[in-house]
Design a protein around this motif. Sequence first.
Motif, PDB file in Angstrom:
ATOM      1  N   UNK A   1     -16.930 -23.524  31.361  1.00  0.00           N
ATOM      2  CA  UNK A   1     -18.050 -22.784  30.769  1.00  0.00           C
ATOM      3  C   UNK A   1     -17.618 -21.423  30.264  1.00  0.00           C
ATOM      4  N   UNK A   2     -16.894 -20.685  31.123  1.00  0.00           N
ATOM      5  CA  UNK A   2     -16.546 -19.309  30.792  1.00  0.00           C
ATOM      6  C   UNK A   2     -15.541 -19.227  29.663  1.00  0.00           C
ATOM      7  N   UNK A   3     -14.462 -20.041  29.745  1.00  0.00           N
ATOM      8  CA  UNK A   3     -13.396 -19.919  28.755  1.00  0.00           C
ATOM      9  C   UNK A   3     -13.645 -20.834  27.555  1.00  0.00           C
ATOM     10  N   UNK A   4     -13.928 -22.119  27.871  1.00  0.00           N
ATOM     11  CA  UNK A   4     -14.091 -23.062  26.757  1.00  0.00           C
ATOM     12  C   UNK A   4     -15.531 -23.092  26.217  1.00  0.00           C
ATOM     13  N   UNK A   5     -16.471 -22.549  26.971  1.00  0.00           N
ATOM     14  CA  UNK A   5     -17.858 -22.457  26.529  1.00  0.00           C
ATOM     15  C   UNK A   5     -18.561 -23.807  26.411  1.00  0.00           C
TER      16      UNK A   5
ATOM     17  N   UNK B   1     -25.009 -19.491  24.671  1.00  0.00           N
ATOM     18  CA  UNK B   1     -25.047 -18.033  24.894  1.00  0.00           C
ATOM     19  C   UNK B   1     -26.089 -17.420  23.987  1.00  0.00           C
ATOM     20  N   UNK B   2     -26.718 -16.354  24.337  1.00  0.00           N
ATOM     21  CA  UNK B   2     -26.590 -15.695  25.628  1.00  0.00           C
ATOM     22  C   UNK B   2     -27.248 -16.482  26.749  1.00  0.00           C
ATOM     23  N   UNK B   3     -26.553 -16.485  27.868  1.00  0.00           N
ATOM     24  CA  UNK B   3     -27.077 -17.208  29.027  1.00  0.00           C
ATOM     25  C   UNK B   3     -27.753 -16.196  29.953  1.00  0.00           C
ATOM     26  N   UNK B   4     -28.867 -16.601  30.490  1.00  0.00           N
ATOM     27  CA  UNK B   4     -29.597 -15.673  31.347  1.00  0.00           C
ATOM     28  C   UNK B   4     -29.254 -15.910  32.816  1.00  0.00           C
ATOM     29  N   UNK B   5     -28.899 -14.834  33.512  1.00  0.00           N
ATOM     30  CA  UNK B   5     -28.684 -14.905  34.954  1.00  0.00           C
ATOM     31  C   UNK B   5     -29.563 -13.849  35.590  1.00  0.00           C
TER      32      UNK B   5
ATOM     33  N   UNK C   1     -19.031 -11.622  28.889  1.00  0.00           N
ATOM     34  CA  UNK C   1     -19.769 -11.086  30.028  1.00  0.00           C
ATOM     35  C   UNK C   1     -19.977 -12.173  31.080  1.00  0.00           C
ATOM     36  N   UNK C   2     -20.335 -13.377  30.594  1.00  0.00           N
ATOM     37  CA  UNK C   2     -20.569 -14.495  31.502  1.00  0.00           C
ATOM     38  C   UNK C   2     -19.287 -14.860  32.247  1.00  0.00           C
ATOM     39  N   UNK C   3     -18.146 -14.826  31.520  1.00  0.00           N
ATOM     40  CA  UNK C   3     -16.848 -15.107  32.156  1.00  0.00           C
ATOM     41  C   UNK C   3     -16.637 -14.140  33.322  1.00  0.00           C
ATOM     42  N   UNK C   4     -16.890 -12.845  33.054  1.00  0.00           N
ATOM     43  CA  UNK C   4     -16.688 -11.855  34.125  1.00  0.00           C
ATOM     44  C   UNK C   4     -17.671 -12.071  35.267  1.00  0.00           C
ATOM     45  N   UNK C   5     -18.901 -12.474  34.930  1.00  0.00           N
ATOM     46  CA  UNK C   5     -19.897 -12.763  35.971  1.00  0.00           C
ATOM     47  C   UNK C   5     -19.398 -13.892  36.870  1.00  0.00           C
TER      48      UNK C   5
END
Lengths: 151, 887
Positions: B44-48, B53-57, B66-70
Amino acid sequence: MSIKEEVEVLRNIPLFAKLEPAKLKLLAFTSERVTYENGQPLFQQGDPGDAAYIVMEGAADILINTPKGPVKVATLGKHQIIGEIAILCDVPRTATVTANQHTVTLKINKETFFRLVTEFPQMSVEIMRELARRLDKTNEQLRQAVTKAGS
Amino acid sequence: METNLHRYVWTHSRRETTFLILLTLVSLPIYYVTLDIPKNIFNQGILGKGVTFPKEVFGIPFEQVGYLFWLCFLFLLSVLINGGIKQYINTYKGRLGERLLRRLRYELVSRIMRFPLPHFRKVSSGELIPMITAEVEPLGGYMGDAFAQPLIQAGTLATIATFLFIQNWIMGIAAIIFFPLQGWIIPKMQRKVNQLGKERVRAMRKVSERIGEAVAGAQEIHAHGTATYERADFSDRLGKVFGIRFQIYIRKGQVKFLNNFLNQMAPLMFYSLGGYLVIQGDLTAGALAAALTAHKDMSAPWKELLDYYQQTADSKIKYEQVTEQFKPENMFEEALQAPISEPPKPLQGDVVANNLVVAEDGAVRLLDGVNLAIKAGEKVAVVGKVGGGKEALARALARLYLPSGGKLTFGGVDAMVLPEPTLGARVGYVAQDSYLFSASVRDNILYGLRQRLVNPREREAALEVERQRVLAESRRSGNLDLDSEADWVDLAVAGVDGPVELSARLVEVLRAVDLEEDVFQLGLRGAINPKQHPAIAARILEARKTLLQRLGEASGDATLRNLIEPFHPERYNTNATLAENLLFGTPIQPAFEVDKLAVNQAVLRVLGQVGLTEMLVKAGRGIAAEMVEIFADLPPDHEFFTQFSFISSDDLPEFQAILARAAREGTPMLPEDRAKLMTLPFKIIQTRHRLDVLTDELKAKVLEARKALHGSDDPAVKAGVEFFDPDSYNAAATIQDNILFGKLAYGQAKASQRVGKLIEAIVNETNLRPTIVEVGLEFQVGIAGARLAAPQRTKVAIARCLIKRPDLLIVNEATAILDAQGQARTLEGVLKEGEGRTLVWVLHNPALAERFDRVLVVGEGRVLESGAASELQKSGTLFAELTATAA
């Protein structure tokens, strides 16, 4: 008194007269100087014999225990040797010896004495001579005693 | 004692183990998360993939980066939580293991103290010590792991496998396909290693036993010249150990190789099968990467699990091997050694034995039906032939040998119900082989009063809290929670009211066993700290003054006056060595010992300052010349060299060469020659050696150097020497030297005895004697009392019994080592001390039997004759026969 003076004294004793000076020095150096005051015993009759004494100064009485109490048999003075019988024959002291004045002795312990005797034959000859002289003297005393008793 | 290791662990850690299991179960899902997140990061983070996106958390919109870092943050969080739980579990396990180990060791040591005494003839400390110290050590780690470890590791494995199966079932199978093979073959190979391990333990135990024998029998080895034989024996045994160890090494290597090989097979499967699936599109690359990582994680728990399996076999054997050594038959009941809190009650009444039987190993009867009654207060002598049972009777009456039949009663109370502390306080038993502990004479005597904790120790609040924590920890391991540093000396047992009376009582007891004079002599050679005992130091200084005065008064009696040459700060002491004169103090550090002064830099500096160096070289030259003259002709191995010479036979040629070089005119002496010569005069004692090298000028210079040394502000000097001072106590010197404050004169007939008498007289006059006896009581007796003479050891052992005023005192040939006079004196002392108490004395010498009310003749394990010595002393009795053969 230093070793040198002691060597001088020893040289005047017939028993050691023929020893060379280095040996006399060895004898003096390996021996202990022991001082006794008037009345102090050197050893008691019956003690094990562990040393012989050479009188450097003063004099000592030789006492023998008899049923009637101690009897003085001799007084040995300067340059005479005391107590050699007990260490030669390995018997207990045959007499009590007590200083009769301020007396300085050179105490030669048994091992040292034997070592010197075995290593220096001239000393054995001198000791034999001294013992023979004493035997002769004892015989003389015995003869007189017997004569006295007989008359 | 529990025979099964796992049952032992479970019994003593039910609660802790359950908690560990629960904690492990909780930790597994969290572990699963740490496996799962990396896959999401990748996919999800790298290959998507599968995300828009944008994904809500939590209501916050994230772009891809941002999602990758999350996700990475979530990964970090799960790793931290997982690591934290693991860390906690490990600490918990470790502590549990250590507590169990402590409990096990405590139980084993407690069991040794309950062994029946005859058993000690069969086991040696050389066997027991390594078992409790080294052999059970690895059990500590294992016991903590016993239940938790398989669960943790198997759970981890299962979690990983589950993860893999969820990703792709083929991958799952690939990961675990080799496990059954490994699980089958590795333990098989391991079993042989374990067997060898057992053999190694046994062989090593034998080696330690033999080392123990070599230490105990050192004298015999020297006396019989058998060191070669012993070494051959050791070489043989070590060879066996080597053989076993090498076998283990080889087999362990094989196991490791096979294990590693099989472990590497799984990645092979991943690369080939997994790669194929990715190419085919049946598996995402992220899943393969995650699977590889997950599998890598599998090798650690798998290895741990195999290790655990191996350790289980190992530890079970070790536990069984050790514990079976601690279960001899006829052990003392545990209840007999239970702590008591009240002072033990006196044992009043008669001592009665009814058909008493003592058998060794259930077979050899040491006592075969003894019937006897000893009235309270009666004094009984026991005589008999060696091996006839008299020693066994003494031990049985003290309940040291447990009866295998019949009954022993004290005033009608069955001896078997009396707790050991009570019996220990009320019955005294002393034998020839009574042991002294490595402590002071005083502590060895007061050992007889240590049956119970009497008063808690007063501590500062902070220390008390710490102490309570330590005791609470003891309870958790099932150890005794009594403070060993508290007051254990039971004054009630000694029959005194306070420490002052106890000291007086100690002296009384010492007198009774004829040991007071010995302890006084030890005290004279002991030291006190004047800072702690200023009053005593002051009184010793008084004694010093009195002695000096006495010597002065005796001016008429030259024999007395000449015995001692007192130290005087301004005078050269002709009966001391030059080194002692220079130092004029007691060395505290080795560098200032008299034979080291010639090489002590601080001292050499001072010598240089006052200009003494040159004079010492000259004196050294004089001594060397004398030595060469006197000793040159003697053979090198002549004992006069070691006894009398200042120069050893090896060094004599060197000194001859130095003298020859020095005699050459016009050339200055070599520095190294001068240094060598300078070492000689330090040991010279004027009155003893009578060599003419100590000139007045030299002596004056030595005094000057002494002053310079005392005034020196060199820290080495200040820390290294305690200087003599006529008006102050020298802490580094013995009490005797402090009173004497001088040197015995050489050449005075019987000087040391006469001075000894003089000192004793002065000590008695100044009432110092009890104080010095106190100091003597602090003398450390060394291991097994080795620093005391054998008769002194016996007397301390008897004193240890007398101090507790026993209702029944049993002396088992204890005085046999004393000479006839000593035996009689000790017997009288004990009889007097023991008035009104019951006394049983096994006599080595039947002639002493007359001093007793009654004599028992023991033989063939029975009492054969009984009666007063005067009655038995008639023809035809065994007693008459015994006295005749002894005389």
